[in-house]
Write a protein that holds these residues in place. Structure first.
Motif, PDB file in Angstrom:
ATOM      1  N   ILE A  29       0.869  -1.177   0.000  1.00  0.00           N
ATOM      2  CA  ILE A  29       0.000   0.000   0.000  1.00  0.00           C
ATOM      3  C   ILE A  29       0.906   1.226   0.000  1.00  0.00           C
ATOM      4  CG2 ILE A  29      -1.766   1.303   1.256  1.00  0.00           C
ATOM      5  CD1 ILE A  29      -2.399  -1.460   2.681  1.00  0.00           C
ATOM      6  N   VAL A  30       0.736   2.094  -0.986  1.00  0.00           N
ATOM      7  CA  VAL A  30       1.459   3.356  -1.027  1.00  0.00           C
ATOM      8  C   VAL A  30       0.468   4.447  -0.647  1.00  0.00           C
ATOM      9  CG1 VAL A  30       2.736   4.973  -2.468  1.00  0.00           C
ATOM     10  CG2 VAL A  30       3.060   2.517  -2.775  1.00  0.00           C
ATOM     11  N   LEU A  31       0.742   5.099   0.472  1.00  0.00           N
ATOM     12  CA  LEU A  31      -0.169   6.109   0.983  1.00  0.00           C
ATOM     13  C   LEU A  31       0.045   7.448   0.278  1.00  0.00           C
ATOM     14  CD1 LEU A  31       0.275   5.255   4.753  1.00  0.00           C
ATOM     15  CD2 LEU A  31      -1.654   4.638   3.283  1.00  0.00           C
ATOM     16  N   PRO A  32      -1.030   8.228   0.104  1.00  0.00           N
ATOM     17  CA  PRO A  32      -0.871   9.567  -0.463  1.00  0.00           C
ATOM     18  C   PRO A  32       0.072  10.410   0.406  1.00  0.00           C
ATOM     19  CG  PRO A  32      -3.186   8.939  -0.407  1.00  0.00           C
ATOM     20  CD  PRO A  32      -2.426   7.892   0.363  1.00  0.00           C
ATOM     21  N   HIS A  33       0.899  11.218  -0.248  1.00  0.00           N
ATOM     22  CA  HIS A  33       1.894  12.027   0.464  1.00  0.00           C
ATOM     23  C   HIS A  33       1.228  13.040   1.391  1.00  0.00           C
ATOM     24  CE1 HIS A  33       5.491  14.258   1.380  1.00  0.00           C
ATOM     25  NE2 HIS A  33       4.856  15.367   1.047  1.00  0.00           N
ATOM     26  N   GLY A  49      -8.723 -10.448   5.439  1.00  0.00           N
ATOM     27  CA  GLY A  49      -9.939 -11.232   5.263  1.00  0.00           C
ATOM     28  C   GLY A  49      -9.952 -11.946   3.937  1.00  0.00           C
ATOM     29  N   LYS A  50     -11.122 -12.458   3.595  1.00  0.00           N
ATOM     30  CA  LYS A  50     -11.296 -13.092   2.292  1.00  0.00           C
ATOM     31  C   LYS A  50     -12.754 -12.970   1.869  1.00  0.00           C
ATOM     32  CE  LYS A  50      -9.580 -17.364   3.095  1.00  0.00           C
ATOM     33  NZ  LYS A  50      -9.401 -18.825   3.145  1.00  0.00           N
ATOM     34  N   VAL A 105     -15.283 -11.190   4.387  1.00  0.00           N
ATOM     35  CA  VAL A 105     -15.343 -11.549   5.806  1.00  0.00           C
ATOM     36  C   VAL A 105     -13.963 -11.235   6.385  1.00  0.00           C
ATOM     37  CG1 VAL A 105     -15.680 -13.415   7.468  1.00  0.00           C
ATOM     38  CG2 VAL A 105     -17.042 -13.350   5.362  1.00  0.00           C
ATOM     39  N   SER A 106     -13.944 -10.412   7.434  1.00  0.00           N
ATOM     40  CA  SER A 106     -12.668  -9.942   7.957  1.00  0.00           C
ATOM     41  C   SER A 106     -12.247 -10.656   9.222  1.00  0.00           C
ATOM     42  CB  SER A 106     -12.738  -8.431   8.225  1.00  0.00           C
ATOM     43  OG  SER A 106     -13.573  -8.171   9.337  1.00  0.00           O
ATOM     44  N   GLY A 107     -10.964 -10.515   9.509  1.00  0.00           N
ATOM     45  CA  GLY A 107     -10.408 -10.922  10.789  1.00  0.00           C
ATOM     46  C   GLY A 107     -10.292  -9.669  11.644  1.00  0.00           C
ATOM     47  N   THR A 108      -9.383  -9.688  12.612  1.00  0.00           N
ATOM     48  CA  THR A 108      -9.186  -8.540  13.495  1.00  0.00           C
ATOM     49  C   THR A 108      -8.317  -7.499  12.798  1.00  0.00           C
ATOM     50  OG1 THR A 108      -9.325 -10.003  15.394  1.00  0.00           O
ATOM     51  CG2 THR A 108      -8.357  -7.837  15.771  1.00  0.00           C
ATOM     52  N   PRO A 109      -8.819  -6.274  12.654  1.00  0.00           N
ATOM     53  CA  PRO A 109      -8.032  -5.237  11.984  1.00  0.00           C
ATOM     54  C   PRO A 109      -6.933  -4.679  12.896  1.00  0.00           C
ATOM     55  CG  PRO A 109     -10.161  -4.362  12.635  1.00  0.00           C
ATOM     56  CD  PRO A 109     -10.152  -5.814  13.014  1.00  0.00           C
ATOM     57  N   LEU A 110      -6.013  -3.936  12.309  1.00  0.00           N
ATOM     58  CA  LEU A 110      -4.923  -3.300  13.047  1.00  0.00           C
ATOM     59  C   LEU A 110      -4.835  -1.847  12.617  1.00  0.00           C
ATOM     60  CD1 LEU A 110      -2.430  -3.608  14.954  1.00  0.00           C
ATOM     61  CD2 LEU A 110      -1.098  -4.103  12.885  1.00  0.00           C
ATOM     62  N   LEU A 111      -4.778  -0.934  13.584  1.00  0.00           N
ATOM     63  CA  LEU A 111      -4.645   0.496  13.316  1.00  0.00           C
ATOM     64  C   LEU A 111      -3.176   0.873  13.474  1.00  0.00           C
ATOM     65  CD1 LEU A 111      -6.733   2.697  12.641  1.00  0.00           C
ATOM     66  CD2 LEU A 111      -6.737   3.311  15.057  1.00  0.00           C
ATOM     67  N   ILE A 112      -2.588   1.492  12.435  1.00  0.00           N
ATOM     68  CA  ILE A 112      -1.160   1.826  12.463  1.00  0.00           C
ATOM     69  C   ILE A 112      -0.953   3.312  12.172  1.00  0.00           C
ATOM     70  CG2 ILE A 112      -0.473  -0.508  11.785  1.00  0.00           C
ATOM     71  CD1 ILE A 112       0.108   0.634   8.949  1.00  0.00           C
ATOM     72  N   TYR A 123       2.263  -9.320   4.524  1.00  0.00           N
ATOM     73  CA  TYR A 123       2.378 -10.672   3.995  1.00  0.00           C
ATOM     74  C   TYR A 123       1.197 -11.484   4.518  1.00  0.00           C
ATOM     75  CZ  TYR A 123       7.150  -9.276   2.912  1.00  0.00           C
ATOM     76  OH  TYR A 123       8.247  -8.613   2.418  1.00  0.00           O
ATOM     77  N   ALA A 124       0.512 -12.166   3.611  1.00  0.00           N
ATOM     78  CA  ALA A 124      -0.665 -12.955   3.987  1.00  0.00           C
ATOM     79  C   ALA A 124      -0.638 -14.287   3.254  1.00  0.00           C
ATOM     80  CB  ALA A 124      -1.943 -12.203   3.623  1.00  0.00           C
ATOM     81  N   PRO A 125      -1.236 -15.319   3.858  1.00  0.00           N
ATOM     82  CA  PRO A 125      -1.332 -16.593   3.146  1.00  0.00           C
ATOM     83  C   PRO A 125      -2.116 -16.418   1.839  1.00  0.00           C
ATOM     84  CG  PRO A 125      -1.876 -16.883   5.461  1.00  0.00           C
ATOM     85  CD  PRO A 125      -1.784 -15.408   5.213  1.00  0.00           C
ATOM     86  N   GLN A 126      -1.781 -17.212   0.840  1.00  0.00           N
ATOM     87  CA  GLN A 126      -2.486 -17.134  -0.436  1.00  0.00           C
ATOM     88  C   GLN A 126      -3.976 -17.322  -0.214  1.00  0.00           C
ATOM     89  OE1 GLN A 126      -0.421 -20.064  -2.821  1.00  0.00           O
ATOM     90  NE2 GLN A 126       1.030 -18.534  -3.555  1.00  0.00           N
ATOM     91  N   GLY A 127      -4.769 -16.574  -0.973  1.00  0.00           N
ATOM     92  CA  GLY A 127      -6.217 -16.658  -0.864  1.00  0.00           C
ATOM     93  C   GLY A 127      -6.822 -15.581   0.016  1.00  0.00           C
ATOM     94  N   PHE A 128      -5.993 -14.854   0.748  1.00  0.00           N
ATOM     95  CA  PHE A 128      -6.490 -13.767   1.588  1.00  0.00           C
ATOM     96  C   PHE A 128      -6.405 -12.443   0.850  1.00  0.00           C
ATOM     97  CE2 PHE A 128      -5.822 -16.937   4.796  1.00  0.00           C
ATOM     98  CZ  PHE A 128      -6.831 -16.680   5.719  1.00  0.00           C
ATOM     99  N   GLU A 129      -7.154 -11.469   1.325  1.00  0.00           N
ATOM    100  CA  GLU A 129      -7.111 -10.101   0.815  1.00  0.00           C
ATOM    101  C   GLU A 129      -6.693  -9.197   1.958  1.00  0.00           C
ATOM    102  OE1 GLU A 129     -10.774  -8.668  -1.080  1.00  0.00           O
ATOM    103  OE2 GLU A 129     -11.439 -10.749  -1.110  1.00  0.00           O
ATOM    104  N   ILE A 130      -6.109  -8.060   1.607  1.00  0.00           N
ATOM    105  CA  ILE A 130      -5.843  -7.018   2.584  1.00  0.00           C
ATOM    106  C   ILE A 130      -6.566  -5.772   2.096  1.00  0.00           C
ATOM    107  CG2 ILE A 130      -4.110  -5.569   3.715  1.00  0.00           C
ATOM    108  CD1 ILE A 130      -3.940  -8.576   4.453  1.00  0.00           C
ATOM    109  N   ARG A 131      -7.447  -5.274   2.917  1.00  0.00           N
ATOM    110  CA  ARG A 131      -8.134  -4.021   2.617  1.00  0.00           C
ATOM    111  C   ARG A 131      -7.666  -2.992   3.630  1.00  0.00           C
ATOM    112  NH1 ARG A 131     -14.210  -5.634   0.584  1.00  0.00           N
ATOM    113  NH2 ARG A 131     -13.516  -7.229  -0.892  1.00  0.00           N
TER     114      ARG A 131
END
Length: 147
Positions: A29-33, A49-50, A105-112, A123-131
């Motif tokens: 993910i490249v965040l806007p400057h 999630g997936k 369907v999501s798992g537990t999110p993380l705020l950074i 890095y995520a196992p194959q078949g997962f998505e990161i939103r």
């Protein structure tokens, strides 16, 4: 390929992050400057999630989370999806004839922290998505009352 994916692949700091190991995928993910003082008003929520078939009635959650990891020798942080790929659900009765619904369907999110000078690498196992979502604080902070 989305414009952000192309930008992520070309980010100058991305070379510090290794390719995904076997069975894993790397998301960038490249965040806007933003200017340095401006970034304090923003946070990034990473959501693992997936997309899967659900009954459309019960609330579902995956038994996964995202954990921060240090990138040895660089002083950077990367993120990794951890936990078990198990779907948990409420147990409400589904009316007969209810059609299945495909949804994220999501798992537990993380705020950074928001840092537009580095890519966010997950890095995520194959078949997962990161939103992700970008959160912005209001310009003023409210004053708490004593008592």
């Amino acid at each position: 390929v989305t414009p952000m994916a192309v930008l992520g692949a070309e980010h100058p700091e991305l070379k510090a992050f290794p390719d995904a190991k076997e069975g894993m995928e790397r998301f960038v993910i490249v965040l806007p400057h933003k200017e340095r003082g401006e970034e304090d008003a923003f946070k990034v929520e990473l959501i693992p999630g997936k997309t899967m078939a659900t009954d459309g009635v019960n609330l579902m959650r995956l038994g996964i989370a995202i954990e921060a990891r240090p990138l040895e020798g660089w002083g950077y942080t990367y993120y990794e999806v951890t936990g078990r790929d198990v779907a948990m659900s409420t147990l409400m009765a589904v009316p007969p004839g209810t059609a299945q619904v495909t949804k994220f369907v999501s798992g537990t999110p993380l705020l950074i922290r928001y840092n537009s000078r580095l890519p966010v690498v997950v890095y995520a196992p194959q078949g997962f998505e990161i939103r992700y979502r970008i959160w912005q604080a209001p310009e003023t902070a409210e004053k708490a009352e004593k008592g």
